[in-house]
Design a protein around this motif. Structure first.
Motif, short mmCIF file in Angstrom:
data_model
loop_
_atom_site.label_atom_id
_atom_site.label_comp_id
_atom_site.label_asym_id
_atom_site.label_seq_id
_atom_site.Cartn_x
_atom_site.Cartn_y
_atom_site.Cartn_z
N ASN A 103 0.81 -1.22 0.00
CA ASN A 103 0.00 0.00 0.00
C ASN A 103 0.84 1.26 0.00
OD1 ASN A 103 -2.43 -1.44 0.09
ND2 ASN A 103 -2.27 -1.67 2.31
N SER A 104 2.08 1.13 0.46
CA SER A 104 2.94 2.30 0.53
C SER A 104 4.36 1.89 0.15
CB SER A 104 2.86 2.91 1.93
OG SER A 104 4.09 3.01 2.54
N ILE A 105 4.96 2.63 -0.76
CA ILE A 105 6.30 2.29 -1.22
C ILE A 105 7.32 2.30 -0.09
CG2 ILE A 105 8.17 2.92 -2.79
CD1 ILE A 105 5.72 1.68 -4.13
N PRO A 106 7.30 3.29 0.81
CA PRO A 106 8.29 3.28 1.92
C PRO A 106 8.23 2.02 2.77
CG PRO A 106 7.28 5.44 1.76
CD PRO A 106 6.54 4.54 0.81
N PHE A 107 7.11 1.30 2.74
CA PHE A 107 7.00 0.06 3.52
C PHE A 107 8.01 -0.96 3.05
CE2 PHE A 107 5.31 -2.71 6.46
CZ PHE A 107 4.70 -3.84 5.92
N LEU A 108 8.47 -0.82 1.81
CA LEU A 108 9.46 -1.76 1.28
C LEU A 108 10.81 -1.65 1.97
CD1 LEU A 108 8.72 -1.64 -2.54
CD2 LEU A 108 8.07 -3.40 -0.91
N LEU A 109 11.02 -0.60 2.76
CA LEU A 109 12.25 -0.47 3.53
C LEU A 109 12.11 -1.02 4.94
CD1 LEU A 109 13.56 3.06 2.44
CD2 LEU A 109 14.19 0.80 1.57
N SER A 110 10.96 -1.59 5.24
CA SER A 110 10.72 -2.19 6.55
C SER A 110 10.85 -3.70 6.44
CB SER A 110 9.33 -1.84 7.06
OG SER A 110 9.01 -2.64 8.18
N GLU A 111 11.56 -4.31 7.38
CA GLU A 111 11.71 -5.76 7.34
C GLU A 111 10.37 -6.47 7.54
OE1 GLU A 111 14.15 -7.35 10.46
OE2 GLU A 111 13.59 -5.75 11.83
N HIS A 112 9.40 -5.76 8.11
CA HIS A 112 8.08 -6.36 8.35
C HIS A 112 7.30 -6.56 7.05
CE1 HIS A 112 8.74 -5.92 12.60
NE2 HIS A 112 8.97 -4.62 12.45
N ALA A 113 7.79 -5.97 5.97
CA ALA A 113 7.10 -6.11 4.69
C ALA A 113 7.34 -7.47 4.04
CB ALA A 113 7.54 -5.00 3.74
N TYR A 114 8.33 -8.19 4.50
CA TYR A 114 8.81 -9.36 3.77
C TYR A 114 8.61 -10.67 4.50
CZ TYR A 114 10.92 -5.71 1.00
OH TYR A 114 11.11 -4.60 0.23
N SER A 115 8.30 -11.69 3.71
CA SER A 115 8.11 -13.04 4.26
C SER A 115 9.29 -13.96 3.98
CB SER A 115 6.86 -13.67 3.64
OG SER A 115 5.72 -12.87 3.91
N TYR A 116 10.06 -13.62 2.96
CA TYR A 116 11.12 -14.52 2.53
C TYR A 116 12.46 -13.78 2.55
CZ TYR A 116 6.95 -16.77 0.73
OH TYR A 116 5.70 -17.34 0.62
N TRP A 117 13.47 -14.50 3.05
CA TRP A 117 14.80 -13.91 3.22
C TRP A 117 15.88 -14.86 2.73
CZ3 TRP A 117 15.53 -9.01 5.20
CH2 TRP A 117 14.41 -8.39 5.74
N GLY A 118 16.95 -14.27 2.21
CA GLY A 118 18.12 -15.05 1.87
C GLY A 118 19.03 -15.18 3.08
N GLN A 119 20.15 -15.86 2.88
CA GLN A 119 21.09 -16.12 3.96
C GLN A 119 22.10 -15.00 4.14
OE1 GLN A 119 20.91 -18.81 6.17
NE2 GLN A 119 18.92 -18.87 5.14
#
Length: 127
Positions: A103-119
Motif C-alpha cells: 500500500n505504501s512504497i516506503p513500507f518496502l524499507l521495513s523488514e516487516h514487509a517481507y516473508s522470505y529472506w536469503g542467507q
C-alpha cells in the motif's frame, strides 16, 4: 515458498564498487516485491533499497545516489549496484521478497514487509 540466494559480497577499499545479486527460485507468484537490507555487527537490520513488481524503487537516505536496485525478471534475479562505498557500508547484506500487495512504497524499507529472506552476503569496506 520462495528461495533466495545472495552472492557478490567481497572486501573492497573505500570508494570502490560491488554488485550484489539475489537469485530467486521456487515461486509461482505473478507479482513479487523485493528489497535489500543490511545488518552491521551490533546494529539492527536496516532497509537499503526496495523495488516493486512493476519497477518502482525506493532507497534509504544513506545510500541515495550511490546504490541502485534493479531486477531482471527473465532471470528471476535482483541486483544491488553499490558505488562509492564507505566503511559505514560494511555489513551483511540480505535480499528479501514479498508476494502480497504493497500500500505504501516506503513500507518496502521495513523488514516487516517481507516473508522470505536469503542467507546474506558479506560486504566489507576498508578505509
Amino acid at each position: 515458498q520462495v528461495q533466495l540466494v545472495e552472492s557478490g559480497g567481497d572486501s573492497v577499499q573505500a570508494g570502490g564498487s560491488l554488485r550484489l545479486s539475489c537469485a530467486a527460485s521456487r515461486y509461482t507468484y505473478t507479482r513479487i516485491h523485493m528489497g535489500w537490507f543490511r545488518q552491521a555487527p551490533g546494529k539492527e537490520r536496516e532497509g537499503v533499497a526496495g523495488i516493486t513488481s512493476d519497477g518502482t524503487t525506493i532507497y534509504a537516505d544513506s545510500v541515495k545516489g550511490r546504490f541502485t536496485i534493479s531486477k531482471d525478471d527473465a532471470k528471476n534475479t535482483l541486483y544491488l549496484q553499490m558505488n562509492s562505498l564507505k566503511p559505514d557500508d560494511t555489513a551483511m547484506y540480505y535480499c528479501a521478497a514479498r508476494s502480497g500487495p504493497v500500500n505504501s512504497i516506503p513500507f518496502l524499507l521495513s523488514e516487516h514487509a517481507y516473508s522470505y529472506w536469503g542467507q546474506g552476503t558479506q560486504v566489507t569496506v576498508s578505509s
